[in-house]
Scaffold this motif. Structure first.
Motif, mmCIF file in Angstrom:
data_model
loop_
_atom_site.group_PDB
_atom_site.id
_atom_site.type_symbol
_atom_site.label_atom_id
_atom_site.label_comp_id
_atom_site.label_asym_id
_atom_site.label_seq_id
_atom_site.Cartn_x
_atom_site.Cartn_y
_atom_site.Cartn_z
ATOM 1 N N LEU A 192 0.811 -1.212 0.000
ATOM 2 C CA LEU A 192 0.000 0.000 0.000
ATOM 3 C C LEU A 192 0.847 1.266 0.000
ATOM 4 O O LEU A 192 1.978 1.276 0.502
ATOM 5 C CB LEU A 192 -0.922 0.001 1.221
ATOM 6 N N GLY A 193 0.248 2.338 -0.522
ATOM 7 C CA GLY A 193 0.913 3.644 -0.533
ATOM 8 C C GLY A 193 0.327 4.572 0.510
ATOM 9 O O GLY A 193 0.325 5.796 0.329
ATOM 10 N N HIS A 194 -0.169 4.003 1.605
ATOM 11 C CA HIS A 194 -0.799 4.786 2.668
ATOM 12 C C HIS A 194 -0.794 3.955 3.943
ATOM 13 O O HIS A 194 -0.325 2.806 3.949
ATOM 14 C CB HIS A 194 -2.226 5.162 2.278
ATOM 15 N N GLY A 195 -1.337 4.506 5.023
ATOM 16 C CA GLY A 195 -1.378 3.789 6.289
ATOM 17 C C GLY A 195 -2.466 2.730 6.325
ATOM 18 O O GLY A 195 -3.394 2.728 5.498
ATOM 19 N N LEU A 196 -2.380 1.846 7.287
ATOM 20 C CA LEU A 196 -3.331 0.740 7.403
ATOM 21 C C LEU A 196 -4.632 1.128 8.110
ATOM 22 O O LEU A 196 -5.460 0.271 8.401
ATOM 23 C CB LEU A 196 -2.670 -0.432 8.123
ATOM 24 N N ASP A 197 -4.819 2.412 8.369
ATOM 25 C CA ASP A 197 -6.085 2.882 8.927
ATOM 26 C C ASP A 197 -7.087 3.237 7.837
ATOM 27 O O ASP A 197 -8.193 3.682 8.121
ATOM 28 C CB ASP A 197 -5.853 4.092 9.828
ATOM 29 N N ARG A 198 -6.699 3.044 6.577
ATOM 30 C CA ARG A 198 -7.566 3.336 5.442
ATOM 31 C C ARG A 198 -7.248 2.389 4.311
ATOM 32 O O ARG A 198 -6.264 1.657 4.369
ATOM 33 C CB ARG A 198 -7.393 4.789 5.001
ATOM 34 N N LEU A 199 -8.071 2.411 3.257
ATOM 35 C CA LEU A 199 -7.804 1.562 2.111
ATOM 36 C C LEU A 199 -8.124 2.325 0.829
ATOM 37 O O LEU A 199 -9.221 2.877 0.684
ATOM 38 C CB LEU A 199 -8.619 0.273 2.147
ATOM 39 N N TYR A 200 -7.160 2.320 -0.075
ATOM 40 C CA TYR A 200 -7.343 2.968 -1.371
ATOM 41 C C TYR A 200 -6.918 1.995 -2.473
ATOM 42 O O TYR A 200 -5.850 1.410 -2.387
ATOM 43 C CB TYR A 200 -6.498 4.244 -1.439
ATOM 44 N N PRO A 201 -7.789 1.822 -3.491
ATOM 45 C CA PRO A 201 -9.148 2.353 -3.643
ATOM 46 C C PRO A 201 -10.127 1.643 -2.700
ATOM 47 O O PRO A 201 -9.985 0.450 -2.440
ATOM 48 C CB PRO A 201 -9.493 2.058 -5.101
ATOM 49 N N ALA A 202 -11.129 2.373 -2.242
ATOM 50 C CA ALA A 202 -12.102 1.814 -1.305
ATOM 51 C C ALA A 202 -12.890 0.665 -1.924
ATOM 52 O O ALA A 202 -13.338 -0.234 -1.202
ATOM 53 C CB ALA A 202 -13.054 2.927 -0.852
ATOM 54 N N GLN A 203 -13.019 0.667 -3.260
ATOM 55 C CA GLN A 203 -13.765 -0.401 -3.949
ATOM 56 C C GLN A 203 -13.113 -1.766 -3.790
ATOM 57 O O GLN A 203 -13.736 -2.795 -4.027
ATOM 58 C CB GLN A 203 -13.889 -0.083 -5.448
ATOM 59 N N HIS A 204 -11.840 -1.792 -3.382
ATOM 60 C CA HIS A 204 -11.113 -3.052 -3.272
ATOM 61 C C HIS A 204 -11.106 -3.609 -1.843
ATOM 62 O O HIS A 204 -10.384 -4.555 -1.552
ATOM 63 C CB HIS A 204 -9.671 -2.869 -3.769
ATOM 64 N N ARG A 205 -11.902 -3.011 -0.980
ATOM 65 C CA ARG A 205 -11.898 -3.435 0.425
ATOM 66 C C ARG A 205 -12.309 -4.892 0.584
ATOM 67 O O ARG A 205 -11.721 -5.629 1.363
ATOM 68 C CB ARG A 205 -12.814 -2.533 1.254
ATOM 69 N N ASN A 206 -13.320 -5.318 -0.158
ATOM 70 C CA ASN A 206 -13.798 -6.695 -0.037
ATOM 71 C C ASN A 206 -12.690 -7.685 -0.390
ATOM 72 O O ASN A 206 -12.468 -8.682 0.311
ATOM 73 C CB ASN A 206 -15.012 -6.908 -0.942
ATOM 74 N N THR A 207 -11.966 -7.408 -1.488
ATOM 75 C CA THR A 207 -10.841 -8.274 -1.879
ATOM 76 C C THR A 207 -9.737 -8.230 -0.836
ATOM 77 O O THR A 207 -9.154 -9.260 -0.479
ATOM 78 C CB THR A 207 -10.286 -7.849 -3.254
#
Length: 365
Positions: A171-186
């Motif tokens: 990831l290119g960010h912290g683990l308190d969020r997910l980008y892109p949000a559409q990929h959260r289920n995967t």
């Protein structure tokens, strides 16, 4: 070493990974860095008065304590570069992150780890390659790394989840969020047999400049990088370039001339920056994995179909030898070297023979 001190070192303004590791080599541990008087810090190469003051400013501990609570609350591992669980392949890279944050259960030091990357605008051709490549990799007990981005990345992760292959998203960010949000289920499914890894602490947004940094982890923690589809500009070619700088293998699939998302792949081949893959077993062959795979059944080797007289003679000659040079093979079969080369190529294309260094050949067993 104290995790709190390791986190505090991460939050000292202006300290990058190279300088942090240099400090550790001089001081021995993260704790010692914060105990050394300012005048002694100034003797360390790269440390000036401003940097020494930043190290001794207690504000970095305030941020570290907050991060430590976040990690504990969310069951996230902080992996320091001296830890045994730190990816050993990545550790050998001069600009490797000092600290990684990991949520998951996949072994970061598995025997075989590759990355699969590509364009965010995957075509049906690229998606098919991802699906079929991952299906073929299942036999080799591989961990697959990618960037959880749109396009080839998410196609790769989804195929791994489908085939129960460990996969890790960088990831290119912290683990308190997910980008892109559409990929959260995967991403949540990946945690069951894989994980999410980042060098960025919580409260870090997916800013544009973070993704080239993310790409060096993708390239550095793997044995090889496979570029499926890529335009001439984009993150996939950056990852391939970084992998080359780390002296790692890079492979790519060819595409049609003129196709925008094949231009990058064809560029890599043209300038000898990547090996060409024309089949799904090519990767295992190039990386030497086939030697560890269970041999084909004897019946399959005894009766190959549709061989010419010369090909059958070559096949039978190689069957009694682990490998044989082309000159010896020409003598044994009484076939000219030029005719032999043509027949060996045909046998290679049928997946029956493999070429070895030094103009030697052996059967694919």
């Amino acid at each position: 070493m104290s995790l709190l001190h390791q986190l505090a070192l991460k939050f000292v303004p202006g300290i990058g990974d190279v300088l942090a590791k240099n400090l550790l080599s001089y001081c021995g541990s993260a704790e010692e860095i914060f105990k050394i008087p300012k005048h002694k810090l100034l003797f360390i190469p790269g440390i000036g008065p401003k940097m020494a003051a930043a190290i001794l400013n207690p504000i970095c501990f305030t941020r570290a304590e907050k991060e430590l609570k976040f990690l504990e609350r969310n069951k996230i591992q902080a992996i320091f570069y001296t830890d045994k669980t730190y990816p050993k392949r990545l550790k050998s890279c001069v600009d490797s992150p000092m600290l990684l944050f990991y949520k998951g259960n996949a072994d970061l030091n598995r025997q075989r780890v590759i990355s699969i990357v590509g364009t965010r605008h995957a075509t049906p051709y690229g998606k098919q390659i991802c699906e079929e490549l991952v299906a073929h990799l299942k036999a080799f007990d591989v961990t697959v790394v990618s960037g959880l981005a749109y396009g080839i990345d998410i196609c790769t992760h989804k195929a791994c989840v489908k085939h129960n292959l460990p996969t890790i998203g960088i990831l290119g960010h912290g683990l308190d969020r997910l980008y892109p949000a559409q990929h959260r289920n995967t991403a949540e499914k990946m945690l069951e047999n894989g994980g999410l890894l980042t060098e960025f602490p919580s409260e870090t947004n997916p800013d544009r400049e973070n993704f080239p940094k993310r790409n060096r982890i993708i390239a550095g923690m793997t044995d090889a990088t496979v570029v499926v589809e890529a335009s001439i500009k984009g993150g996939a070619l950056i990852t391939a370039e970084i992998a080359n700088s780390y002296n790692r293998d890079v492979f790519t699939f060819p595409g049609r001339i003129g196709d925008e998302f094949s231009e990058g792949c064809n560029f890599l081949v043209r300038f000898n920056k990547a090996g060409l893959l024309t089949g799904y077993d090519d990767l295992a062959t190039q990386l030497g994995w086939l030697d560890d795979v269970k041999p084909l059944k004897t019946q399959q080797l005894l009766f190959p179909l549709n061989l010419s007289t010369d090909e059958k003679q070559i096949f039978d000659t190689l069957k009694v030898s682990e490998q044989m040079g082309i000159d010896d093979l020409a003598i044994r079969t009484n076939i000219s070297v030029s005719t032999l080369a043509m027949n060996l190529l045909n046998l290679e294309m049928q997946g029956l023979v493999r070429s070895l260094p030094g103009k030697a050949y052996s059967l694919v067993r």
